[in-house]
Design a protein around this motif. Structure first.
Motif, PDB file in Angstrom:
ATOM      1  N   ILE A 188       0.827  -1.214   0.000  1.00 22.72           N
ATOM      2  CA  ILE A 188       0.000   0.000   0.000  1.00 22.72           C
ATOM      3  C   ILE A 188       0.858   1.259   0.000  1.00 22.72           C
ATOM      4  CG2 ILE A 188      -1.615   1.347   1.411  1.00 22.72           C
ATOM      5  CD1 ILE A 188      -2.882  -1.314   2.240  1.00 22.72           C
ATOM      6  N   VAL A 212       2.029   0.726  -4.720  1.00 24.73           N
ATOM      7  CA  VAL A 212       0.962   1.433  -5.438  1.00 24.73           C
ATOM      8  C   VAL A 212       1.445   2.788  -5.963  1.00 24.73           C
ATOM      9  CG1 VAL A 212      -1.341   2.459  -5.216  1.00 24.73           C
ATOM     10  CG2 VAL A 212      -0.892   0.193  -4.278  1.00 24.73           C
ATOM     11  N   TYR A 221      -0.082  10.991  -2.238  1.00 27.72           N
ATOM     12  CA  TYR A 221      -0.571   9.647  -1.938  1.00 27.72           C
ATOM     13  C   TYR A 221      -0.367   9.326  -0.456  1.00 27.72           C
ATOM     14  CZ  TYR A 221      -1.189   4.620  -2.140  1.00 27.72           C
ATOM     15  OH  TYR A 221      -1.631   3.342  -1.913  1.00 27.72           O
TER      16      TYR A 221
END
Length: 131
Positions: free
Chosen positions: A38, A42, A75
């Motif tokens: 994660i 990503v 992010y």
């Protein structure tokens, strides 16, 4: 066409390299691997999409650094906000402390991400066209 391999290889290399650090933190289990996926894989895939879309080559160091840092920063802000929201703390933190901590963690993830992308991604991208 050579940049298409970046979509697969860059996230896989990222997952592999960062998973190697998990035994040092006694976190080599499914949750640790999921967290690495994660938090690092990503954003690496998202950045690989940017590289393929804009057709970056090895000499685009400024663009690689900027987009990698920006993607990683925003992010990380988003994902860590969700992680922080789900955690229960024994000692409550004020909103400004949480905000400041999120900004510093996002910078802490963005700066190494820029360096990592400039080193590793340059190996996967094609050379600049000759003029």
């Amino acid at each position: 066409m050579a940049n298409k391999k970046t979509l697969i290889l860059f996230p896989l290399i990222t997952q592999g390299i960062f998973s190697l650090f998990l035994p040092f933190f006694h976190a080599f289990h499914l949750k640790g691997l999921t967290d690495v996926f994660i938090l690092t894989t990503v954003p690496a895939f998202l950045f690989a999409l940017v590289c393929v879309y804009y057709q970056f080559h090895q000499r685009n160091l400024v663009q690689i650094a900027f987009f990698s840092g920006a993607i990683s920063f925003f992010y990380t802000l988003t994902v860590l906000s969700f992680f922080l929201f789900q955690e229960t703390f024994t000692e409550p933190m004020s909103l400004w402390e949480q905000s400041l901590a999120l900004l510093f963690y996002a910078m802490m993830f963005a700066l190494p991400s820029m360096m990592y992308a400039m080193v590793v991604l340059r190996l996967l991208l094609r050379k600049a066209p000759k003029t």
